[in-house]
Design an enzyme around this catalytic site. Structure first.
Site, PDB file in Angstrom:
ATOM      1  N   LYS A  20      21.673  14.461  34.055  1.00  0.00           N
ATOM      2  CA  LYS A  20      22.661  14.720  32.991  1.00  0.00           C
ATOM      3  C   LYS A  20      23.510  13.481  32.728  1.00  0.00           C
ATOM      4  O   LYS A  20      23.632  13.016  31.602  1.00  0.00           O
ATOM      5  CB  LYS A  20      23.578  15.901  33.383  1.00  0.00           C
ATOM      6  CG  LYS A  20      22.832  17.184  33.687  1.00  0.00           C
ATOM      7  CD  LYS A  20      23.773  18.315  34.039  1.00  0.00           C
ATOM      8  CE  LYS A  20      24.540  18.143  35.335  1.00  0.00           C
ATOM      9  NZ  LYS A  20      23.683  18.149  36.549  1.00  0.00           N
ATOM     10  N   ARG A  95      29.603  26.107  33.794  1.00  0.00           N
ATOM     11  CA  ARG A  95      28.736  26.250  34.959  1.00  0.00           C
ATOM     12  C   ARG A  95      28.812  27.628  35.586  1.00  0.00           C
ATOM     13  O   ARG A  95      28.150  27.894  36.586  1.00  0.00           O
ATOM     14  CB  ARG A  95      29.283  25.273  35.957  1.00  0.00           C
ATOM     15  CG  ARG A  95      28.411  24.570  36.826  1.00  0.00           C
ATOM     16  CD  ARG A  95      28.951  23.188  36.891  1.00  0.00           C
ATOM     17  NE  ARG A  95      28.618  22.575  38.134  1.00  0.00           N
ATOM     18  CZ  ARG A  95      28.406  21.277  38.214  1.00  0.00           C
ATOM     19  NH1 ARG A  95      28.497  20.521  37.147  1.00  0.00           N
ATOM     20  NH2 ARG A  95      28.115  20.758  39.349  1.00  0.00           N
ATOM     21  N   ARG A 134      20.794   7.769  44.969  1.00  0.00           N
ATOM     22  CA  ARG A 134      21.743   7.495  43.875  1.00  0.00           C
ATOM     23  C   ARG A 134      22.922   6.624  44.319  1.00  0.00           C
ATOM     24  O   ARG A 134      23.478   6.802  45.394  1.00  0.00           O
ATOM     25  CB  ARG A 134      22.297   8.808  43.311  1.00  0.00           C
ATOM     26  CG  ARG A 134      23.460   8.550  42.345  1.00  0.00           C
ATOM     27  CD  ARG A 134      23.796   9.728  41.509  1.00  0.00           C
ATOM     28  NE  ARG A 134      24.294  10.850  42.274  1.00  0.00           N
ATOM     29  CZ  ARG A 134      24.604  12.019  41.729  1.00  0.00           C
ATOM     30  NH1 ARG A 134      24.443  12.212  40.434  1.00  0.00           N
ATOM     31  NH2 ARG A 134      25.050  12.994  42.487  1.00  0.00           N
ATOM     32  N   ARG A 167      27.832   9.096  46.735  1.00  0.00           N
ATOM     33  CA  ARG A 167      28.710  10.275  46.750  1.00  0.00           C
ATOM     34  C   ARG A 167      28.568  11.046  48.052  1.00  0.00           C
ATOM     35  O   ARG A 167      27.452  11.281  48.514  1.00  0.00           O
ATOM     36  CB  ARG A 167      28.368  11.184  45.559  1.00  0.00           C
ATOM     37  CG  ARG A 167      29.085  10.755  44.301  1.00  0.00           C
ATOM     38  CD  ARG A 167      28.630  11.479  43.054  1.00  0.00           C
ATOM     39  NE  ARG A 167      28.466  12.919  43.174  1.00  0.00           N
ATOM     40  CZ  ARG A 167      28.083  13.692  42.160  1.00  0.00           C
ATOM     41  NH1 ARG A 167      27.835  13.163  40.975  1.00  0.00           N
ATOM     42  NH2 ARG A 167      27.937  14.981  42.323  1.00  0.00           N
ATOM     43  N   ARG A 178      24.419  22.733  46.941  1.00  0.00           N
ATOM     44  CA  ARG A 178      24.677  22.567  45.502  1.00  0.00           C
ATOM     45  C   ARG A 178      23.556  23.192  44.681  1.00  0.00           C
ATOM     46  O   ARG A 178      23.812  23.808  43.645  1.00  0.00           O
ATOM     47  CB  ARG A 178      24.817  21.071  45.153  1.00  0.00           C
ATOM     48  CG  ARG A 178      26.161  20.498  45.571  1.00  0.00           C
ATOM     49  CD  ARG A 178      26.153  18.989  45.610  1.00  0.00           C
ATOM     50  NE  ARG A 178      25.882  18.377  44.330  1.00  0.00           N
ATOM     51  CZ  ARG A 178      25.438  17.126  44.181  1.00  0.00           C
ATOM     52  NH1 ARG A 178      25.199  16.377  45.244  1.00  0.00           N
ATOM     53  NH2 ARG A 178      25.239  16.639  42.990  1.00  0.00           N
TER      54      ARG A 178
HETATM   55  P1  AP5 Z   1      22.312  11.748  37.478  1.00  0.00           P
HETATM   56  O1  AP5 Z   1      22.182  11.433  36.020  1.00  0.00           O
HETATM   57  O2  AP5 Z   1      23.456  11.175  38.219  1.00  0.00           O
HETATM   58  O3  AP5 Z   1      22.218  13.336  37.688  1.00  0.00           O
HETATM   59  P2  AP5 Z   1      23.205  14.504  37.250  1.00  0.00           P
HETATM   60  O4  AP5 Z   1      22.379  15.539  36.545  1.00  0.00           O
HETATM   61  O5  AP5 Z   1      24.385  13.968  36.512  1.00  0.00           O
HETATM   62  O6  AP5 Z   1      23.547  15.076  38.683  1.00  0.00           O
HETATM   63  P3  AP5 Z   1      24.953  15.335  39.399  1.00  0.00           P
HETATM   64  O7  AP5 Z   1      24.708  15.281  40.864  1.00  0.00           O
HETATM   65  O8  AP5 Z   1      26.025  14.473  38.819  1.00  0.00           O
HETATM   66  O9  AP5 Z   1      25.174  16.799  38.963  1.00  0.00           O
HETATM   67  P4  AP5 Z   1      26.086  17.804  39.612  1.00  0.00           P
HETATM   68  O10 AP5 Z   1      26.081  18.818  38.548  1.00  0.00           O
HETATM   69  O11 AP5 Z   1      25.708  18.313  40.928  1.00  0.00           O
HETATM   70  O12 AP5 Z   1      27.430  16.975  39.925  1.00  0.00           O
HETATM   71  P5  AP5 Z   1      28.816  16.925  39.183  1.00  0.00           P
HETATM   72  O13 AP5 Z   1      29.353  15.572  39.320  1.00  0.00           O
HETATM   73  O14 AP5 Z   1      28.725  17.546  37.845  1.00  0.00           O
HETATM   74  O15 AP5 Z   1      20.927  11.320  38.184  1.00  0.00           O
HETATM   75  C1  AP5 Z   1      20.722  11.519  39.568  1.00  0.00           C
HETATM   76  C2  AP5 Z   1      19.906  10.345  40.147  1.00  0.00           C
HETATM   77  O16 AP5 Z   1      18.588  10.354  39.595  1.00  0.00           O
HETATM   78  C3  AP5 Z   1      20.481   8.960  39.786  1.00  0.00           C
HETATM   79  O17 AP5 Z   1      20.275   8.126  40.880  1.00  0.00           O
HETATM   80  C4  AP5 Z   1      19.642   8.508  38.581  1.00  0.00           C
HETATM   81  O18 AP5 Z   1      19.530   7.079  38.517  1.00  0.00           O
HETATM   82  C5  AP5 Z   1      18.307   9.151  38.890  1.00  0.00           C
HETATM   83  N1  AP5 Z   1      17.581   9.565  37.678  1.00  0.00           N
HETATM   84  C6  AP5 Z   1      18.114  10.165  36.562  1.00  0.00           C
HETATM   85  N2  AP5 Z   1      17.146  10.454  35.671  1.00  0.00           N
HETATM   86  C7  AP5 Z   1      15.972  10.030  36.226  1.00  0.00           C
HETATM   87  C8  AP5 Z   1      14.592  10.046  35.789  1.00  0.00           C
HETATM   88  N3  AP5 Z   1      14.244  10.559  34.604  1.00  0.00           N
HETATM   89  N4  AP5 Z   1      13.671   9.540  36.635  1.00  0.00           N
HETATM   90  C9  AP5 Z   1      14.003   9.018  37.849  1.00  0.00           C
HETATM   91  N5  AP5 Z   1      15.289   8.956  38.315  1.00  0.00           N
HETATM   92  C10 AP5 Z   1      16.257   9.465  37.500  1.00  0.00           C
HETATM   93  O19 AP5 Z   1      29.681  17.909  40.101  1.00  0.00           O
HETATM   94  C11 AP5 Z   1      30.073  17.569  41.407  1.00  0.00           C
HETATM   95  C12 AP5 Z   1      30.952  18.670  41.997  1.00  0.00           C
HETATM   96  O20 AP5 Z   1      32.138  18.819  41.196  1.00  0.00           O
HETATM   97  C13 AP5 Z   1      30.327  20.064  42.009  1.00  0.00           C
HETATM   98  O21 AP5 Z   1      29.537  20.270  43.149  1.00  0.00           O
HETATM   99  C14 AP5 Z   1      31.581  20.952  42.006  1.00  0.00           C
HETATM  100  O22 AP5 Z   1      32.193  20.991  43.269  1.00  0.00           O
HETATM  101  C15 AP5 Z   1      32.504  20.189  41.069  1.00  0.00           C
HETATM  102  N6  AP5 Z   1      32.352  20.595  39.670  1.00  0.00           N
HETATM  103  C16 AP5 Z   1      31.898  19.806  38.650  1.00  0.00           C
HETATM  104  N7  AP5 Z   1      31.869  20.510  37.488  1.00  0.00           N
HETATM  105  C17 AP5 Z   1      32.318  21.759  37.803  1.00  0.00           C
HETATM  106  C18 AP5 Z   1      32.493  22.943  37.023  1.00  0.00           C
HETATM  107  N8  AP5 Z   1      32.200  22.990  35.704  1.00  0.00           N
HETATM  108  N9  AP5 Z   1      32.962  24.042  37.669  1.00  0.00           N
HETATM  109  C19 AP5 Z   1      33.270  24.012  38.978  1.00  0.00           C
HETATM  110  N10 AP5 Z   1      33.104  22.927  39.760  1.00  0.00           N
HETATM  111  C20 AP5 Z   1      32.636  21.806  39.176  1.00  0.00           C
HETATM  112 MG    MG Z   2      26.444  13.825  36.929  1.00  0.00          MG
END
Ligand code: AP5
Ligand code: MG
Ligand code: ZN
Length: 227
Positions: A20, A95, A134, A167, A178
Site C-alpha cells: 500500500k 480498517r 523492509r 519497524r 498483524r
Molecule cells: P509496503 O508498501 O511498506 O507495505 P504496506 O502495505 O504499506 O504494509 P504495512 O506494513 O505498512 O501495512 P500495515 O497495514 O500493517 O501497517 P500500517 O503502518 O498501516 O511494502 C512492504 C515491503 O514490501 C517493502 O519492503 C516494499 O519495498 C516491498 N514491496 C512492496 N511492493 C512490492 C512488490 N510488488 N514486489 C516486491 N516487494 C514489494 O499500520 C501499523 C500499525 O498502526 C497497525 O498494526 C496498527 O497498530 C496501527 N494502525 C494503523 N492504521 C490503523 C487503523 N486504521 N486503525 C487502527 N490501528 C491502525
Molecule cells: Mg504502509
C-alpha cells in the site's frame, strides 16, 4: 471549523506488506491529493511524543489495532487540512467496520464519496518475506526492500537522505498477529466495499512497476505519467 468537500477519496486496502505505502506515495502525486496513511500518522505522533502517540504505542508494538475513536479523530483532523480539500488517498484506513461507518458518515455529511476502493491482494507467505526485508525512512516514510527495492545507498533514503530503520512490528511473531488481526477485522471492510460495488481487486504479487500499471488502469488514469 469550515466544512470541506471530499469528492475524490480513493482507498488502498490490503494486508500488512501488500504494498500500500509503496504504491500510495506515487498514486497520490498522480491524483494530486495528499497520501493519508494512518500508520505513518501514528508513527509521527509517537516520534513527537504526543498523547495519541503514547496511547497508540502498546497496541502498535503488539500488532493490535489502535482503538477506533483515536484513529477516527486523527484521520478527521487530517482530512480537515487545506491540502485535502479536493480529497485524499487513504492508506490503511478504514480498517474496521466502525471506521468504515465513521468515514461513510463524514462523507455523507460533507457531500463527498469514495471513488474507488482498491484491494491489493498478496498471498500470506509473501507478506512475511516482504516485511522481514523492509526498511523505512524516518523522515518521509518512503519504504524500501533489501532485495526487491533497495535504496541507492545502504541505510539512506533516496528521496530525502533521511535515516532508514526497520519497524519493530515487522518482527516475525508480530507480523503473524498483524495478519490475523487483518483477517478478523479488515476483511469484513473489504467485503463491505465489494457489496457497495466500489472494490477493484489488483494482483499485488507482481513486480512493483507491474502493480503500479494495474493501479493506473483500475483508476482510469493515463499511462506514462512518471513519479
Ligand atoms: P509496503 O508498501 O511498506 O507495505 P504496506 O502495505 O504499506 O504494509 P504495512 O506494513 O505498512 O501495512 P500495515 O497495514 O500493517 O501497517 P500500517 O503502518 O498501516 O511494502 C512492504 C515491503 O514490501 C517493502 O519492503 C516494499 O519495498 C516491498 N514491496 C512492496 N511492493 C512490492 C512488490 N510488488 N514486489 C516486491 N516487494 C514489494 O499500520 C501499523 C500499525 O498502526 C497497525 O498494526 C496498527 O497498530 C496501527 N494502525 C494503523 N492504521 C490503523 C487503523 N486504521 N486503525 C487502527 N490501528 C491502525
Ligand atoms: Mg504502509
Ligand atoms: Zn526519506
Amino acid at each position: 471549523m469550515a466544512l470541506q468537500r471530499h469528492d475524490e477519496v480513493v482507498l488502498l486496502l490490503g494486508a500488512p506488506g501488500a504494498g500500500k505505502g509503496t504504491q500510495a506515495r506515487y498514486l497520490a502525486t498522480v491524483l494530486g491529493v495528499p497520501h493519508v496513511a494512518s500508520g505513518d500518522l501514528l508513527r509521527e505522533n509517537r516520534q513527537r511524543g504526543t498523547d495519541l502517540g503514547r496511547a497508540a504505542e502498546a497496541y502498535m508494538d503488539r500488532g493490535e489495532l489502535v482503538p477506533d475513536d483515536l484513529v477516527v479523530d486523527m484521520i478527521a483532523r487530517r482530512l480537515d487540512a487545506p491540502d485535502a480539500v479536493r480529497g485524499a488517498l487513504l492508506d490503511g484506513f478504514p480498517r474496521t467496520l466502525g471506521q468504515f461507518s465513521a468515514l461513510e458518515d463524514r462523507l455523507v455529511e460533507r457531500g463527498g464519496r469514495v471513488r474507488n476502493a482498491i484491494y491489493v491482494e498478496v498471498p500470506t507467505k509473501v507478506l512475511v518475506e516482504r516485511l522481514a526485508g523492509r526498511w523505512m525512512c524516518r523522515t518521509c516514510h518512503t519504504t524500501y526492500h533489501e532485495e526487491f527495492n533497495p535504496p541507492s545507498s545502504e541505510g539512506v533514503c533516496d528521496v530525502c537522505s533521511g535515516e532508514l530503520f526497520q519497524r519493530p512490528d515487522d518482527r516475525r511473531d508480530v507480523v503473524a498477529n498483524r495478519v490475523n488481526v487483518y483477517l478478523r477485522d479488515t476483511l469484513p471492510v473489504v467485503k463491505r466495499f465489494e457489496q457497495r460495488g466500489l472494490l477493484r481487486r489488483i494482483d499485488g504479487n507482481r513486480p512493483i512497476q507491474v502493480v503500479r500499471a494495474a493501479l493506473h488502469q483500475a483508476l482510469g488514469l493515463s499511462e506514462g505519467v512518471r513519479a
